[in-house]
Write a protein that holds these residues in place. Structure first.
Motif, PDB file in Angstrom:
ATOM      1  N   PRO A 185      41.672  35.229  35.667  1.00 30.06           N
ATOM      2  CA  PRO A 185      42.367  34.768  36.574  1.00 30.06           C
ATOM      3  C   PRO A 185      43.934  34.778  36.240  1.00 30.06           C
ATOM      4  CG  PRO A 185      40.667  33.141  35.544  1.00 30.06           C
ATOM      5  CD  PRO A 185      40.819  34.303  34.847  1.00 30.06           C
ATOM      6  N   PHE A 186      44.387  35.370  35.004  1.00 29.84           N
ATOM      7  CA  PHE A 186      45.663  35.810  34.971  1.00 29.84           C
ATOM      8  C   PHE A 186      45.908  36.945  35.775  1.00 29.84           C
ATOM      9  CE2 PHE A 186      48.448  38.613  32.090  1.00 29.84           C
ATOM     10  CZ  PHE A 186      49.793  38.098  32.514  1.00 29.84           C
ATOM     11  N   VAL A 187      45.012  37.968  35.669  1.00 31.48           N
ATOM     12  CA  VAL A 187      45.156  39.170  36.237  1.00 31.48           C
ATOM     13  C   VAL A 187      45.363  39.354  37.663  1.00 31.48           C
ATOM     14  CG1 VAL A 187      44.833  41.894  35.953  1.00 31.48           C
ATOM     15  CG2 VAL A 187      44.577  40.299  34.054  1.00 31.48           C
ATOM     16  N   TYR A 188      43.988  38.715  38.170  1.00 28.24           N
ATOM     17  CA  TYR A 188      43.763  38.904  39.708  1.00 28.24           C
ATOM     18  C   TYR A 188      43.944  37.489  40.041  1.00 28.24           C
ATOM     19  CZ  TYR A 188      42.304  43.514  38.452  1.00 28.24           C
ATOM     20  OH  TYR A 188      42.446  44.875  37.950  1.00 28.24           O
ATOM     21  N   ARG A 189      44.603  37.352  41.273  1.00 28.37           N
ATOM     22  CA  ARG A 189      44.456  35.945  41.860  1.00 28.37           C
ATOM     23  C   ARG A 189      43.420  35.927  42.862  1.00 28.37           C
ATOM     24  NH1 ARG A 189      47.623  35.603  37.765  1.00 28.37           N
ATOM     25  NH2 ARG A 189      49.984  35.136  38.299  1.00 28.37           N
ATOM     26  N   ARG A 190      43.233  34.770  43.309  1.00 24.66           N
ATOM     27  CA  ARG A 190      41.990  34.479  44.007  1.00 24.66           C
ATOM     28  C   ARG A 190      42.294  34.905  45.645  1.00 24.66           C
ATOM     29  NH1 ARG A 190      39.574  28.618  42.801  1.00 24.66           N
ATOM     30  NH2 ARG A 190      41.817  28.264  42.440  1.00 24.66           N
ATOM     31  N   TYR A 191      43.429  35.236  45.901  1.00 27.63           N
ATOM     32  CA  TYR A 191      43.765  35.540  47.219  1.00 27.63           C
ATOM     33  C   TYR A 191      44.715  36.729  47.339  1.00 27.63           C
ATOM     34  CZ  TYR A 191      47.491  32.888  44.672  1.00 27.63           C
ATOM     35  OH  TYR A 191      48.380  32.692  43.663  1.00 27.63           O
ATOM     36  N   VAL A 192      45.070  37.259  48.408  1.00 28.53           N
ATOM     37  CA  VAL A 192      46.121  38.200  48.461  1.00 28.53           C
ATOM     38  C   VAL A 192      47.345  37.761  47.791  1.00 28.53           C
ATOM     39  CG1 VAL A 192      47.297  40.012  50.120  1.00 28.53           C
ATOM     40  CG2 VAL A 192      44.960  39.103  50.501  1.00 28.53           C
ATOM     41  N   ASP A 193      47.876  38.591  46.738  1.00 27.65           N
ATOM     42  CA  ASP A 193      48.783  38.002  46.001  1.00 27.65           C
ATOM     43  C   ASP A 193      50.031  38.729  46.382  1.00 27.65           C
ATOM     44  OD1 ASP A 193      50.486  36.889  44.085  1.00 27.65           O
ATOM     45  OD2 ASP A 193      49.830  38.126  42.474  1.00 27.65           O
ATOM     46  N   TYR A 194      50.702  38.000  47.663  1.00 29.38           N
ATOM     47  CA  TYR A 194      51.866  38.442  47.999  1.00 29.38           C
ATOM     48  C   TYR A 194      53.222  38.219  47.094  1.00 29.38           C
ATOM     49  CZ  TYR A 194      49.541  39.125  52.443  1.00 29.38           C
ATOM     50  OH  TYR A 194      48.662  39.606  53.314  1.00 29.38           O
TER      51      TYR A 194
END
Length: 982
Positions: free
Chosen positions: A313-322
């Motif tokens: 969860p630190f590296v990849y957000r669950r949404y498009v990380d604008y």
């Protein structure tokens, strides 16, 4: 490109020398010689491509024969093959030195084999980087397991509180994490372990581990058990030494641990919980970027993924990380600044259009979209490129260009590194080396290779420039197309018409006339006449836009004269002319700042790289806090090898100068009040000192080992850097030196625990010398800070580093009153928490001592008179803001006197080290009237503000005395009320 280019004469002579040496040193039988001769054509190509392989074969001809006869040159190896072979080699090993030797010999054999397969194109790029990564994994794991077993015999088995056996988990970062290791890569690692606990079941040594998580329990027999933390720190240290240390057999892999939490100052090993807590609570965007390539190293078919799952969860957000876009833009700007600053055009990794830019292009998409598209959650770049095309993140043509460039650059990187097994990505400068690399890349000439290289780099640079680009400001007052300013620069109209253009802009005739003369002087100067065509062309493009901003300034002639020295400097590094051409905002800030401050103009002329700071108004006028400054500096230093002290020192200087320029920009623009300015300058110094101390400490322990105590290796770095004066009081100015005292606590009778052991006292003395050298050495970018350590016990006659015991004894028994005055303005800015508490206790004890008021007044007054006699010597009619009667030092002495006089009954006078807040405390205790407190605070801030302004105008702090008659008189009267005869 040729399938097998002919060997040039100069290269044939090199081969002849190699073959002569080979047969002179070898004692091969006829069969072995026949095996070697049968492979001569292939050996010629490989030896031409690699001195390393040639030297290994000459040193050990049987190594070559064994590889030829075994058929291993013709086979691909996987991790299981390496594991089986290396396990056989280390089966009889029972000590760390034997293990280190076996690993190095195994590595040398495999490097010869892989370079052979790579040069002869028997292995694809994918196979080479995968095999190198497998080799590293196997060496890491077998070394870890062997060292763990030997430590267990001595300290017991590390177990969790619930009784589960614990093991060291190695997280691979960077190229090893992505299984893309090159021929001479560092391996970037982070060490961790699942759960806290203690060693059980063996004879345990009673000492704590290094780090933030040390826990101790009683073991059988009453001795304190070694905590898991301490066990794994020992294991980690031994693992690094086993792999990284250079011996007569070479090295296995260079190990870089700087990506761990808190970098070099952080614990070597952290538990899963601590690691997760750090990244979820304090992890930075660049650490997210780094973790895109992270993986747990394991030789198991199904490795434990608990930690990586927790960190996902630190590296990849669950949404498009604008939200990551702005951070990525900042990282991109950092890459661009580094390209300009370090002049890395010949570096195929760091230079424009290089490997790093391809990695950035790919990883930016992963960070922004990886939470939504799980296909992007892979670490291997070539694999991600496939997803980028399939997911239509980039057009197919772009992906193909990036892939082709990446394959070409990585192959070229291998040829450069394989030449001598050196960690470099710089294109060779030697003509013979160039010919050898071209030959190994199957080109007939170096020029032919460069032609293809330049095409790939240009394509990558174009895609990099377009990535998350930010539109330039539309607030353009002028442009290079402005015909009037173009005419002024080109001087292509009669002088009268040019004067009319300037007069129409409300410039007076005399100034307009001089301005034209300065333009003529610049155009006909020797510097321009001698400049390269490219630099001159770019200057001609820039000058109309620059002049457009200059003529709009309050003093156009003065502004132009301040900017001209910078123009002369950047003619030789015309990338900065391009920067100004392409960034109207930077050009606007350049003119605005130079128009109000000759000091800023001088800084930019001496260090043109500071122009990068002008691009983004948001960062130019921002004030990062101390932690953010430390993090930024750490991030910049991560790009520099641990052992490259010269580049580290340059990086430190660029960091400091860049941020000081930001401070000056905000002050002259009236965006930041005086005390905030000094806070920022102080934070810059503290961040720099902290990192310098980390680097120096690491270099010392690498060379000499750690200082020791009777219980073993020291913990928590028993060392303090104590700031005095302006640094302690958050009152730094632009040219302030740093008043520092260095204190340590470690038995002088004991020595460090390294192979090159030295006494503890010698260790800390050399540590301080190294710190001071890094701060004061004059490099190409000048001095970092001037350091004054004369406030240490016994002044210049005393030791650079004082033991706490001697420091304590001196302060309690020998220090003069003026030294206790100095102690008022002191605080610890870096060091051991425990030792800091001791210092604070000692400071309170010394300053709270009840003193005879009359004696104290006499001694303070006497010292002030001496200082004024030696230092207060302004020209007639001028007032020295600092040393003059009624000036800054008088106010400082009154504050220091008050602390020494009343701290025993007003303890909160000791809370702060800055004068303004001490004056506030004096008012709270009614030691001074409201009117006097406000008068002194107002005068003190005014004087300091004027000193800052004088510095930014390249002037001394001596001003017309008539402007200060009243404030000086007020200060003198308060002096009389506090210290006068009673």
């Amino acid at each position: 490109m040729l399938n097998n280019p002919p060997i040039a004469k100069e290269l044939s002579r090199l081969l002849e020398r190699y073959w002569q040496r080979f047969f002179e040193k070898s004692a091969l039988d006829e069969i072995q010689q026949a095996v070697v001769k049968a492979a001569k054509e292939k050996l010629d190509r490989v030896w031409l491509a690699s001195d390393f392989v040639a030297e290994q074969c000459i040193k050990d001809p049987l190594l070559l024969v064994g590889l030829l006869q075994s058929g291993d040159f013709e086979r691909s190896f996987c991790a299981a093959d390496y594991q089986r072979q290396l396990a056989e080699n280390v089966a009889v090993v029972d000590a760390q030195p034997m293990l280190a030797k076996a690993l190095r010999q195994f590595r040398q054999r495999e490097m010869v084999r892989l370079i052979w397969r790579d040069v002869l194109q028997q292995a694809s790029l994918e196979e080479v980087v995968q095999s190198l990564s497998d080799l590293a994994d196997v060496c890491l794991m077998l070394a870890r397991d062997s060292l763990h077993a030997w430590l267990e015999v001595k300290h017991g088995c590390p177990r969790s509180e619930s009784g589960v056996d614990q093991h060291l988990v190695v997280i691979a970062m960077g190229k090893l994490g992505a299984r893309e290791l090159n021929l001479s890569s560092d391996i970037d690692l982070i060490f961790t372990y699942p759960q806290r606990g203690d060693c059980v079941g063996r004879d345990c040594v009673g000492r704590d581990g290094v780090g933030r998580e040390s826990v101790g329990r009683e073991s059988v027999g009453g001795e304190s058990a070694l905590s898991n933390q301490a066990f794994f720190v020992l294991l980690g240290q031994q693992l690094i030494q086993t792999l990284d240390q250079v011996t007569e057999d070479g090295f296995v892999f260079r190990v870089d641990m700087r990506l761990r939490p808190y970098g070099q100052s952080g614990a070597l090993v952290l538990s899963y919980d601590a690691l997760e807590s750090y990244y979820q609570g304090q992890g930075r965007e660049w650490e997210r970027y780094a973790f895109v390539k992270a993986r747990s190293v394991s030789l198991q078919a199904a490795p434990d993924q608990e930690l990586m799952t927790r960190l996902q969860p630190f590296v990849y957000r669950r949404y498009v990380d604008y939200g990551a876009i702005e951070s990525l833009r900042d990282m991109k700007a950092l890459i661009n600044r580094e390209v300009r600053r370090r002049g890395v055009s010949q570096n195929i990794k760091l230079g424009p259009g290089g490997i790093r830019e391809i990695e950035f292009i790919v990883q930016a998409v992963q960070l922004i979209n990886g939470g939504r598209d799980r296909r992007l959650q892979v670490s291997n770049l070539l694999s991600v490129l496939v997803v980028l095309e399939q997911g239509e993140y980039y057009p197919s043509l772009v992906v193909q260009e990036l892939e082709q460039a990446y394959r070409f650059l990585r192959t070229l990187e291998h040829r450069i590194q394989g030449l001598r097994d050196q960690q470099t990505q710089n294109l060779p400068g030697d003509e013979t080396d160039r010919l050898r690399v071209a030959n190994a890349m199957l080109f007939s000439s170096w020029d032919e290779l460069c032609l293809q290289l330049d095409g790939h780099r240009a394509a990558v640079r174009e895609h990099f420039d377009l990535l998350i680009s930010k539109e330039q400001s539309a607030d353009n007052q002028t442009s290079s197309a402005d015909s009037n300013m173009a005419a002024i620069w080109d001087l292509n109209k009669p002088r009268e018409q040019l004067l009319e253009i300037l007069l129409a802009l409300n410039i007076s005739k005399p100034e307009a006339d001089e301005l034209l003369s300065e333009v003529e002087k610049l155009k006909t100067s020797k510097q321009l006449q001698r400049s390269h065509a490219v630099g001159l062309q770019r200057l001609n493009q820039l000058m109309p836009a620059l002049l457009g901003w200059v003529v709009a300034a309050d003093a156009p002639l003065q502004t132009l004269n301040r900017i001209v020295p910078l123009l002369y400097q950047v003619l030789r590094r015309s990338a900065y002319l391009v920067l100004l051409l392409e960034n109207e905002v930077a050009l606007k800030h350049l003119v605005a700042l130079c128009s109000v401050s000759p000091w800023i103009a001088d800084q930019l002329a001496s260090q043109p790289l500071l122009l990068d700071e002008l691009i983004d108004a948001k960062s130019l006028f921002s004030h990062p806090d101390l932690d953010a400054l430390k993090d930024e500096l750490r991030q910049q230093l991560l790009r520099i090898p641990n052992d490259d002290l010269e580049q580290q020192m340059e990086c430190l200087r660029h960091f400091k100068k860049g941020h000081v320029l930001r401070v000056a920009a905000t002050e002259v623009s009236a965006f930041r009040p005086l005390m905030r300015v000094s806070d920022y300058l102080t934070d810059i110094a503290e961040a720099t000192l902290s990192v310098v101390a980390d680097i120096a400490w690491q270099q010392m322990v690498d060379k000499y080992g750690y200082p020791t105590t009777p219980e073993g290796r020291v913990q928590d770095r028993p060392f303090l850097i104590i700031a005095y004066g302006k640094l302690a009081g958050y009152e730094l100015s632009y040219s302030s030196d740093l008043d520092l005292v260095f204190v340590y606590e470690s038995p002088s009778s004991l020595c460090t625990d390294g192979e090159r052991s030295i006494g503890n006292t010698v260790f800390f003395t050399r540590l301080v010398q190294r710190i001071i050298h890094m701060l004061t050495a004059n490099t190409a970018s000048g001095e970092l800070y001037e350091v004054d350590s004369r406030l240490r016990p016994s002044g210049e006659a005393g030791l650079l580093a004082s033991s706490f015991a001697s420091f304590q004894s001196y302060q309690l028994e020998k220090a003069w009153t003026w030294e206790h005055q100095a102690l008022v303005r002191s605080r610890v800015i870096m060091g051991s928490v425990a030792l800091n508490e001791k210092f604070c206790g000692l400071r309170e004890q010394v300053l709270s001592r009840q003193r005879d008021p009359l004696t104290l007044k006499k001694e303070v007054e006497s010292m002030r008179v001496k200082m004024r006699e030696h230092l207060d010597a302004p020209a007639a009619g001028l007032f020295d803001l600092k040393q003059g009667s009624g000036g800054i030092v008088d106010i400082e002495f009154m504050v220091q006197y008050s602390v020494l006089r009343w701290a025993h009954q007003a303890p909160e006078l000791l809370v702060y080290a800055d004068n303004i807040r001490i004056l506030e405390k004096m008012l709270e205790y009614q030691l001074i009237s409201l009117a006097d407190s406000e008068c002194l605070s107002r005068a003190y801030l005014r004087y300091r503000s004027l000193l800052h302004r004088a510095a930014l105008q390249n002037q001394k702090g001596q001003l017309n005395e008539q402007a200060f008659e009243q404030s000086r008189q007020n200060v003198r009267e308060i002096w009389q009320r506090l210290l006068g005869d009673s």
